[in-house]
Design a protein around this motif. Structure first.
Motif, PDB file in Angstrom:
ATOM      1  N   SER A 101       0.816  -1.221   0.000  1.00 60.51           N
ATOM      2  CA  SER A 101       0.000   0.000   0.000  1.00 60.51           C
ATOM      3  C   SER A 101       0.847   1.267   0.000  1.00 60.51           C
ATOM      4  N   ASP A 102       2.100   1.170   0.438  1.00 59.82           N
ATOM      5  CA  ASP A 102       2.979   2.346   0.480  1.00 59.82           C
ATOM      6  C   ASP A 102       3.695   2.599  -0.843  1.00 59.82           C
ATOM      7  N   GLY A 103       3.593   1.660  -1.776  1.00 53.09           N
ATOM      8  CA  GLY A 103       4.269   1.835  -3.055  1.00 53.09           C
ATOM      9  C   GLY A 103       5.090   0.616  -3.431  1.00 53.09           C
ATOM     10  N   LEU A 104       6.231   0.864  -4.090  1.00 48.22           N
ATOM     11  CA  LEU A 104       7.078  -0.214  -4.588  1.00 48.22           C
ATOM     12  C   LEU A 104       8.462  -0.152  -3.956  1.00 48.22           C
ATOM     13  N   THR A 105       8.998  -1.331  -3.632  1.00 44.16           N
ATOM     14  CA  THR A 105      10.386  -1.431  -3.170  1.00 44.16           C
ATOM     15  C   THR A 105      11.229  -1.893  -4.348  1.00 44.16           C
ATOM     16  N   ILE A 106      12.260  -1.106  -4.674  1.00 39.61           N
ATOM     17  CA  ILE A 106      13.078  -1.378  -5.863  1.00 39.61           C
ATOM     18  C   ILE A 106      14.540  -1.510  -5.460  1.00 39.61           C
ATOM     19  N   ALA A 107      15.164  -2.584  -5.932  1.00 42.42           N
ATOM     20  CA  ALA A 107      16.602  -2.773  -5.711  1.00 42.42           C
ATOM     21  C   ALA A 107      17.353  -2.082  -6.839  1.00 42.42           C
ATOM     22  N   MET A 108      18.379  -1.297  -6.478  1.00 46.17           N
ATOM     23  CA  MET A 108      19.205  -0.615  -7.461  1.00 46.17           C
ATOM     24  C   MET A 108      20.676  -0.857  -7.154  1.00 46.17           C
ATOM     25  N   ALA A 109      21.484  -0.862  -8.204  1.00 50.19           N
ATOM     26  CA  ALA A 109      22.926  -1.022  -8.013  1.00 50.19           C
ATOM     27  C   ALA A 109      23.580   0.308  -7.666  1.00 50.19           C
ATOM     28  N   ASP A 110      22.956   1.431  -8.085  1.00 49.42           N
ATOM     29  CA  ASP A 110      23.533   2.757  -7.839  1.00 49.42           C
ATOM     30  C   ASP A 110      22.433   3.714  -7.402  1.00 49.42           C
ATOM     31  N   PRO A 111      22.160   3.822  -6.099  1.00 54.19           N
ATOM     32  CA  PRO A 111      21.096   4.716  -5.620  1.00 54.19           C
ATOM     33  C   PRO A 111      21.461   6.201  -5.724  1.00 54.19           C
ATOM     34  N   THR A 112      22.728   6.505  -6.050  1.00 60.04           N
ATOM     35  CA  THR A 112      23.119   7.915  -6.221  1.00 60.04           C
ATOM     36  C   THR A 112      22.747   8.426  -7.614  1.00 60.04           C
ATOM     37  N   ASP A 113      22.238   7.559  -8.484  1.00 55.76           N
ATOM     38  CA  ASP A 113      21.838   7.958  -9.832  1.00 55.76           C
ATOM     39  C   ASP A 113      20.453   8.607  -9.751  1.00 55.76           C
ATOM     40  N   LEU A 114      20.432   9.925  -9.581  1.00 61.11           N
ATOM     41  CA  LEU A 114      19.175  10.646  -9.372  1.00 61.11           C
ATOM     42  C   LEU A 114      18.297  10.616 -10.622  1.00 61.11           C
ATOM     43  N   PHE A 115      18.915  10.627 -11.798  1.00 63.37           N
ATOM     44  CA  PHE A 115      18.131  10.581 -13.029  1.00 63.37           C
ATOM     45  C   PHE A 115      17.318   9.287 -13.093  1.00 63.37           C
ATOM     46  N   SER A 116      17.967   8.146 -12.796  1.00 63.47           N
ATOM     47  CA  SER A 116      17.261   6.861 -12.830  1.00 63.47           C
ATOM     48  C   SER A 116      16.146   6.824 -11.804  1.00 63.47           C
ATOM     49  N   TYR A 117      16.403   7.380 -10.620  1.00 67.70           N
ATOM     50  CA  TYR A 117      15.385   7.410  -9.561  1.00 67.70           C
ATOM     51  C   TYR A 117      14.153   8.184 -10.029  1.00 67.70           C
ATOM     52  N   ASP A 118      14.382   9.366 -10.594  1.00 67.55           N
ATOM     53  CA  ASP A 118      13.257  10.191 -11.046  1.00 67.55           C
ATOM     54  C   ASP A 118      12.507   9.529 -12.195  1.00 67.55           C
ATOM     55  N   GLU A 119      13.233   8.896 -13.129  1.00 73.33           N
ATOM     56  CA  GLU A 119      12.590   8.224 -14.246  1.00 73.33           C
ATOM     57  C   GLU A 119      11.736   7.052 -13.769  1.00 73.33           C
ATOM     58  N   LEU A 120      12.243   6.288 -12.814  1.00 66.56           N
ATOM     59  CA  LEU A 120      11.475   5.162 -12.282  1.00 66.56           C
ATOM     60  C   LEU A 120      10.200   5.649 -11.600  1.00 66.56           C
ATOM     61  N   SER A 121      10.308   6.736 -10.833  1.00 67.83           N
ATOM     62  CA  SER A 121       9.123   7.292 -10.161  1.00 67.83           C
ATOM     63  C   SER A 121       8.082   7.744 -11.183  1.00 67.83           C
TER      64      SER A 121
END
Length: 580
Positions: A101-121
């Motif tokens: 209910s809170d959303g999705l949990t996603i595993a990433m190799a590089d959490p400092t990649d802000l572009f990828s984070y924003d695109e996934l959201s």
């Protein structure tokens, strides 16, 4: 990962220097390499050996307050994972692990990649929470979950719909030469799915009203059934064209080979056809030419076997045989041995059927019975080419055995294979081929029997209590007190395709020829071969070698029973020694 930490620009290099995991000089060198290659800084530093991936991940986890997850032990739900299309999962190195209910949990190799984070959201339209995972584990999980089975079924239906029941062969040939027709895309999907699943062989089997596609994974066949019969003939025709075979000949078996690139890896495909009641069966062996040849230390030999085998391998002359049934890894062992022997100062000639892997500096000859180029003829010719080492793919007949044995006593090291169940049976087989005892005793230096045994899945493996049948098997090996041994078995999970096993390793039985055993061979006294006092110190039968792996939790008791379940050949002295 919180919004506040997401807004912070994390400079990985500065973070590593600040925590004294790398030096400033290493950082500058890595930045220079990054400008040339375009790779991410973390990958560059790991490639340089400046820092391990585990240390980088732990540092990022602590700094960003992001949990570190071991995907190898994570139970993946394909329906949840596939909410993110495969192309995006690979692009962002991201994997959806959980939906609530809170959303999705996603595993990433590089959490400092802000572009990828924003695109996934933006793409997933839901709040996301990031966890950390190793990049290799993410890619392995992507290969596992994003299988091609649904796509294969859909394309097979498309192929069937396109084909008319009375189509002309010439029309099919013309369409088969195109690369964008459904049958071509179907084959590409089949190969990609097989590679991702780690299959060694693909079987295409037409039946009365359906097509059965089976993949051999870790030595066991897994199948997919497709309705309809037209697809099979289109697939066979396409494969024959790729292999330069006669597409009009459907009454006789044919064999060929072709090369294909799958996900940036080059594969040689060995193909064989056989006419059956409802068409032609096709079996394809996939040989990965992009993978470096494995060394003897990488194929699973116990240290005591490896040391003795290498000692015999270093001898200037003599014969070494590798034995076992088809699919037991004999060829891999031979190629590993050749890789160690392959030096500029040695002339190596091989006779193979077929040549599976190309080795530099090695003169490899393909057997061709249609023109009379068999093992014996190649071997006779090879002896006139001043070889130091000769590898014969298989000793199949009396003539080949005689020539190989004589080559081994005239200054050549000869490597070959035999299809026998264990080392002691090999001695009797050579005599059955009418090889004289004195010749075998003088030439033979050692025999290596082997099998491939499945490993317990590292994700779903757990402690296992032996059942009644397994207890009876263990008692046949002289074991009674087994409750304290940490036996393991896999309960089945998506990672291992619900089998409980993932990957294989070798099991070996090494018999170095002792003076006493050589004397029994010279006298052709086959009844004496199994006498314990004639065997070298440390000799260990296959069943007990497999049991050693089960004791360490590498494999299960059930797998030991499958691979080496016949314990009738174990003599009483061996069983007593094991019990002790």
């Amino acid at each position: 990962m919180s919004a506040q930490s997401r807004q912070q620009k994390i400079r990985l290099g500065d973070l590593l220097v600040r925590n004294r995991l790398i030096s400033e000089a290493q950082l500058q060198a890595a930045l220079g390499e990054q400008k040339k290659s375009g790779r991410k800084l973390g990958r560059v530093l790991i490639g340089m050996g400046a820092v391990t991936e585990e240390k980088i991940l732990q540092l990022l986890s602590d700094q960003l307050k992001v949990p570190l997850v071991d995907l190898r032990r994570y139970q993946l739900d394909p329906k949840v994972v596939q909410q993110l299309p495969e192309q995006l999962a690979r692009r962002f190195r991201a994997l959806v692990l959980q939906r609530d209910s809170d959303g999705l949990t996603i595993a990433m190799a590089d959490p400092t990649d802000l572009f990828s984070y924003d695109e996934l959201s933006r793409l997933l339209h839901r709040p996301i929470k990031i966890v950390l995972a190793r990049e290799k584990d993410i890619l392995d999980a992507i290969d596992l979950v994003y299988r091609r089975t649904d796509e294969i079924t859909s394309l097979a239906r498309e192929v069937s719909d396109e084909l008319e029941s009375d189509y002309e062969l010439s029309e099919l040939v013309r369409s088969e030469l195109e690369t964008d027709v459904p049958v071509a895309r179907l084959l590409q999907s089949m190969f990609e799915d097989a590679v991702r699943a780690g299959a060694s062989d693909i079987h295409i089997e037409p039946e009365d009203r359906q097509l059965r596609i089976r993949q051999r994974i870790d030595g066991v066949l897994n199948e997919q059934v497709i309705a309809g019969t037209r697809t099979a003939q289109a697939l066979v025709t396409r494969l024959k064209l790729l292999s330069n075979l006669d597409i009009s000949e459907k009454r006789l078996p044919q064999d060929g080979r072709f090369s294909i690139r799958i996900e940036e890896r080059l594969f040689d495909v060995r193909l064989a056809t056989m006419p059956v009641e409802h068409g032609e069966v096709v079996v394809m062996r996939l040989l990965d030419q992009s993978t470096p040849q494995r060394s003897l230390t990488e194929i699973g030999m116990p240290l005591v076997v490896l040391q003795s085998y290498r000692r015999v391998l270093a001898l200037p002359h003599g014969m070494i045989l590798v034995t076992g049934p088809t699919g037991s890894g004999k060829t891999t062992t031979l190629y590993s041995a050749l890789s160690e022997l392959n030096q500029p100062g040695r002339k190596i000639i091989t006779a193979e059927d077929p040549v599976e892997y190309r080795l530099p500096r090695v003169n490899q000859v393909q057997v061709n019975p249609r023109i009379g180029l068999d093992f014996a003829r190649i071997l006779r010719s090879a002896l006139r080419l001043d070889p130091d080492v000769i590898m014969v793919g298989e000793v199949r007949d009396e003539e080949t055995a005689q020539i190989a044995l004589r080559a081994a006593i005239t200054g050549h090291l000869v490597l070959s294979t035999l299809h026998t169940n264990d080392t002691l049976a090999t001695l009797g087989r050579l005599l059955d081929m009418r090889a004289r005892g004195y010749l075998v005793a003088s030439a033979l230096r050692g025999v290596l029997a082997q099998r491939l045994i499945r490993r317990v899945c590292e994700r779903c493996g757990e402690r296992h209590a032996p059942d009644a049948q397994e207890m009876a098997f263990l008692r046949s090996l002289g074991l009674d007190e087994v409750t304290e041994i940490p036996w393991r078995a896999g309960k089945g999970c998506p990672y291992c395709n619900r089998t409980g096993y993932r990957g294989r390793t070798g099991v070996f039985e090494w018999l170095e020829i002792t003076p006493g055993l050589a004397e029994a061979i010279r006298a052709e006294a086959a009844a004496r071969f199994s006498e314990p006092q004639l065997r070298p110190e440390g000799y260990r039968p296959l069943a007990l070698s497999a049991l050693d792996l089960a004791r360490r939790g590498v494999t299960s008791i059930a797998e030991v029973m499958r691979v080496a379940g016949d314990t009738s050949m174990l003599d009483e002295a061996t069983v007593v020694a094991e019990a002790g």
